[in-house]
Design an enzyme around this catalytic site. Structure first.
Site, PDB file in Angstrom:
ATOM      1  N   SER A 155       0.835  -1.265  -0.016  1.00 53.77           N
ATOM      2  CA  SER A 155      -0.007  -0.001   0.029  1.00 53.77           C
ATOM      3  C   SER A 155       0.991   1.518  -0.245  1.00 53.77           C
ATOM      4  CB  SER A 155      -0.805  -0.070   1.235  1.00 53.77           C
ATOM      5  OG  SER A 155      -1.950   0.795   1.165  1.00 53.77           O
ATOM      6  N   ASP A 247     -10.184  -2.881  -5.539  1.00 58.81           N
ATOM      7  CA  ASP A 247      -9.443  -2.039  -4.850  1.00 58.81           C
ATOM      8  C   ASP A 247      -9.220  -0.754  -5.733  1.00 58.81           C
ATOM      9  OD1 ASP A 247      -7.360  -0.647  -3.463  1.00 58.81           O
ATOM     10  OD2 ASP A 247      -5.979  -2.502  -3.304  1.00 58.81           O
ATOM     11  N   HIS A 277      -8.406  -4.597  -0.879  1.00 53.20           N
ATOM     12  CA  HIS A 277      -7.188  -4.086  -0.129  1.00 53.20           C
ATOM     13  C   HIS A 277      -6.693  -4.516   1.124  1.00 53.20           C
ATOM     14  CE1 HIS A 277      -4.316  -0.750  -0.389  1.00 53.20           C
ATOM     15  NE2 HIS A 277      -4.516  -0.469   1.097  1.00 53.20           N
TER      16      HIS A 277
END
Length: 307
Positions: A155, A247, A277
């Site tokens: 991320s 996502d 995610h």
């Protein structure tokens, strides 16, 4: 406000159960709370998905550059001198050495390589380029002993990995043998592609992404902050990139992988079809997440030379 769009949802029961469990600790509107509250919720969430440490693995904490905490992981079996440098996610706002401890331990164990994680400064107390500078300082510290390195991040950590690898190339550093980006945010257009299609996906919304960008306050035109803006990707180290289908960040990963391949970089791209995610945390309760994590471990092992 109701956008009129149905919420895109995966079908796998394991990942749906994971998402429901997450929202009990970290509500969907968490970004509307104070940063202190967000961190309390996130820490509780991470603790909920903690896992036993692999047998024989040891940890050692250290401070480098006089101020940056790092953690060394050494699995029971080490089959290479190449180390993994792991940079955690959390929107540049939450996360720590503890939040990703179990993930780092299992990755080191599976890849049979030493691993170092970093506790970089967080926004909003420390805006751009604080996190980037901390990660780059650790990168230089690790490269100084002439042992190869593979840089991995999820991320926001994937964003930082891509950025520091770009800077290392520009400054002529050698020794980075690979990079692995896990559902990275790389600065894509918030009004097209997966940012629209998956705007209200479970686990992360496009509104959340916009919030984290605003908090970080990185310059919009900086390729180090937004690697998709980089003009030249030729000569970068081999890459393993994994994305979640559900996502908003999905197309950042897709596009970056495609651009790396066009630039002649050896890149493996994998998109987890039923994942959302942060699926790394679901690896012990979702078959799809377990499969994705196994592929990630193999991809990193190939980069460090143990596969």
């Amino acid at each position: 406000m109701d956008s009129g769009r149905s919420r895109p949802m995966p079908m796998e029961p394991g990942i749906l159960a994971f998402h429901e469990r997450c929202e009990a600790f970290y509500p969907a509107d968490a970004v509307n709370a104070s940063v202190a509250q967000q961190r309390r919720w996130y820490d509780a969430l991470c603790a909920e998905f903690d896992a036993p440490s692999p047998a024989g693995l040891t940890r050692r904490d250290e401070v480098v550059a006089g101020r940056i905490p790092i953690r060394h992981y050494r699995p029971a079996e080490v089959a290479t001198d190449t180390r993994i440098f792991y940079i955690h996610g959390g929107g540049f706002v939450v996360g720590s050495l503890e939040s990703h401890d179990a993930i780092c331990a299992e990755l080191a164990h599976g890849a049979r390589a030493g691993l170092v994680s970093v506790d970089y400064r967080l926004a909003p107390e420390h805006v751009w380029p604080a996190a980037f500078e901390d990660c780059y300082a650790v990168l230089e510290n690790l490269l100084a002993d002439d042992r190869p390195l593979v840089v991995v991040g999820d991320s926001a950590g994937g964003n930082l990995v891509a950025g520091i690898v770009l800077k290392a190339k520009a400054e002529g550093h050698s020794g980075i043998g690979g990079q692995a980006l896990i559902y990275p945010g790389l600065g894509g257009d918030l009004v097209s592609g997966s940012y629209v299609e998956m705007a209200e996906a479970p686990g992360l919304s496009t509104t959340d992404v916009a919030y984290y960008r605003e908090v970080q306050k990185a310059p919009a035109d900086s390729p180090l902050a937004h690697p998709l803006r980089a003009d030249d990707l030729a000569g970068l180290p081999p890459a393993y990139i994994t994305a979640a289908h559900f996502d908003p960040l999905r197309d950042d990963a897709r596009t970056y992988a495609a651009r790396l391949a066009l630039a002649g970089v050896d890149v493996t791209y994998r998109e987890e079809p039923q994942m959302i995610h942060a699926w790394l945390r679901a690896r012990h309760m979702s078959p799809g997440a377990r499969e994705g994590f196994d592929h990630l471990v193999h991809g990193v092992a190939r980069l460090v030379g143990t596969a």
